[in-house]
Design a protein around this motif. Sequence first.
Motif, PDB file in Angstrom:
ATOM      1  N   ASP A 230      71.716  35.557  10.617  1.00 27.24           N
ATOM      2  CA  ASP A 230      72.713  34.603  11.106  1.00 27.24           C
ATOM      3  C   ASP A 230      74.075  35.304  11.234  1.00 27.24           C
ATOM      4  O   ASP A 230      74.837  35.038  12.166  1.00 27.24           O
ATOM      5  CB  ASP A 230      72.821  33.407  10.151  1.00 27.24           C
ATOM      6  N   HIS A 253      77.403  27.565   4.638  1.00 26.73           N
ATOM      7  CA  HIS A 253      77.386  26.202   4.084  1.00 26.73           C
ATOM      8  C   HIS A 253      76.313  26.107   2.990  1.00 26.73           C
ATOM      9  O   HIS A 253      75.600  25.122   2.896  1.00 26.73           O
ATOM     10  CB  HIS A 253      77.095  25.153   5.164  1.00 26.73           C
ATOM     11  N   ASN A 254      76.161  27.154   2.211  1.00 28.63           N
ATOM     12  CA  ASN A 254      75.105  27.208   1.196  1.00 28.63           C
ATOM     13  C   ASN A 254      75.694  27.660  -0.127  1.00 28.63           C
ATOM     14  O   ASN A 254      75.462  28.781  -0.555  1.00 28.63           O
ATOM     15  CB  ASN A 254      74.037  28.228   1.609  1.00 28.63           C
ATOM     16  N   LYS A 256      75.836  28.144  -3.860  1.00 30.86           N
ATOM     17  CA  LYS A 256      74.859  28.135  -4.952  1.00 30.86           C
ATOM     18  C   LYS A 256      75.438  28.850  -6.157  1.00 30.86           C
ATOM     19  O   LYS A 256      76.114  29.875  -6.003  1.00 30.86           O
ATOM     20  CB  LYS A 256      73.581  28.894  -4.561  1.00 30.86           C
ATOM     21  N   THR A 317      71.219  29.331  11.400  1.00 28.19           N
ATOM     22  CA  THR A 317      69.930  28.678  11.686  1.00 28.19           C
ATOM     23  C   THR A 317      69.093  28.553  10.415  1.00 28.19           C
ATOM     24  O   THR A 317      68.208  27.723  10.353  1.00 28.19           O
ATOM     25  CB  THR A 317      69.113  29.461  12.732  1.00 28.19           C
ATOM     26  N   GLU A 318      69.365  29.416   9.424  1.00 30.06           N
ATOM     27  CA  GLU A 318      68.572  29.368   8.190  1.00 30.06           C
ATOM     28  C   GLU A 318      69.299  28.549   7.131  1.00 30.06           C
ATOM     29  O   GLU A 318      70.507  28.722   6.935  1.00 30.06           O
ATOM     30  CB  GLU A 318      68.366  30.781   7.616  1.00 30.06           C
ATOM     31  N   THR A 319      68.558  27.711   6.425  1.00 29.31           N
ATOM     32  CA  THR A 319      69.092  27.114   5.199  1.00 29.31           C
ATOM     33  C   THR A 319      68.895  28.153   4.100  1.00 29.31           C
ATOM     34  O   THR A 319      68.175  29.140   4.289  1.00 29.31           O
ATOM     35  CB  THR A 319      68.296  25.855   4.809  1.00 29.31           C
ATOM     36  N   PHE A 320      69.500  27.945   2.943  1.00 34.78           N
ATOM     37  CA  PHE A 320      69.267  28.895   1.845  1.00 34.78           C
ATOM     38  C   PHE A 320      67.776  28.900   1.479  1.00 34.78           C
ATOM     39  O   PHE A 320      67.185  29.965   1.245  1.00 34.78           O
ATOM     40  CB  PHE A 320      70.123  28.529   0.623  1.00 34.78           C
ATOM     41  N   GLU A 321      67.166  27.727   1.482  1.00 37.17           N
ATOM     42  CA  GLU A 321      65.758  27.619   1.063  1.00 37.17           C
ATOM     43  C   GLU A 321      64.848  28.410   2.018  1.00 37.17           C
ATOM     44  O   GLU A 321      63.976  29.159   1.582  1.00 37.17           O
ATOM     45  CB  GLU A 321      65.325  26.136   1.023  1.00 37.17           C
ATOM     46  N   SER A 322      65.080  28.273   3.340  1.00 34.31           N
ATOM     47  CA  SER A 322      64.206  28.985   4.288  1.00 34.31           C
ATOM     48  C   SER A 322      64.498  30.484   4.245  1.00 34.31           C
ATOM     49  O   SER A 322      63.583  31.310   4.260  1.00 34.31           O
ATOM     50  CB  SER A 322      64.375  28.427   5.706  1.00 34.31           C
TER      51      SER A 322
END
Length: 355
Positions: A230, A253-254, A256, A317-322
Amino acid sequence: MKILVTGGAGFIGSALIRHIIDNTEHYVINVDKLTYAGNLESLSPVADSSRYLFEQADICDAEVLKDIFAQHAPNAVMHLAAESHVDRSIEGPGAFIQTNVIGTYTLLEVARHYWARLDPEKRSAFRFHHVSTDEVYGDLDNPEDLFTEDTPYAPSSPYSASKASSDHLVRAWSRTYGLPVILTNCSNNYGPYHFPEKLVPHMILNALAGKPLPVYGDGSQIRDWLYVEDHTRALLEVLTRGKPGETYNIGGHNEKRNLEVVETICDLLDQQAPSERDPAIASYRDLITFVKDRPGHDKRYAIDASKIQRELGWQPTETFESGISKTVQWYLTNRSWWQRVMSGDYRLTRLGENT
Ligand code: NAD
């Protein structure tokens, strides 16, 4: 375009070059000194492309840089070469001042003299894109606050102070000499080909080896995580469509906590590599150990990436989980890459060996 990328054998630089070669018609000249962090094996997927070239050089060496600019006549520079590991900057700040400050100054001067002699059309199209970090802003106290492009600089570590210095130099070269620069400040990256000393790969590889997973302090430090691909998409958007003189913050936007990141990695390994876990433990989480905190450790970073989204339409395009799941999977299926890093054999891969 011919794009001169510095630091292209590093984690983000190699991802950027793979992205450019795979998705555009641009040419890339990779200028890298090959410090311990530089690994030509990360470029194997593109090394045979006729649009890719490698030059082993130190960005502090003005004479060599002048020759490279004269020989390849780039239309743009994407400057990623840096010493990048905060812990190493605490142990030995000298290399950080040398490469991040003196190296950036040297590159700016060579680029400026080269740019000044271009014909008017090429001169106005030329870009010097400086790739920087959100760590220049220091840390955030209020849980609601976000770093914007206008947040005052307050770096905490020798690494972030040296990157802040380089940002100031780049802006001064724009204001004083008119060099068409663009800056990006990005949050923590993770993904494939990440050098094993950094948090995410360090935890994956320690866990697979059954070693303790050292978490600084109580693990409550918050970082905003962005999948490296990304980031590289954002960099190319900024280079080709961003406004000269502008700065763009890039973030995932992740947010943690460090402990959450380590626990997520453990849970993914419990699912993806249960047979490699020591039978004496029930979960990879049992390997987590808390160690003395890093001096000056920033508590929270969080990016407001609304400008790049509004002006250039970029968003992750990726979330932290993906992204973290893909990353764990990559380390499980690309063992020879990191085994060669751990053994030191990656240092044997040099120019001419067609990695
Ligand atoms: P990295 O340490 O993986 O790679 C740095 C590369 O620069 C290596 O290939 C190294 O050989 C090269 N290099 C070092 N000194 C050099 C010199 N004097 N001359 C030429 N090459 C030299 O770093 P990275 O994580 O890929 O980061 C790349 C850039 O992005 C850095 O400028 C860093 O500050 C910035 N950044 C990184 C992150 C992150 O999370 N990793 C986040 C935001 C910004």
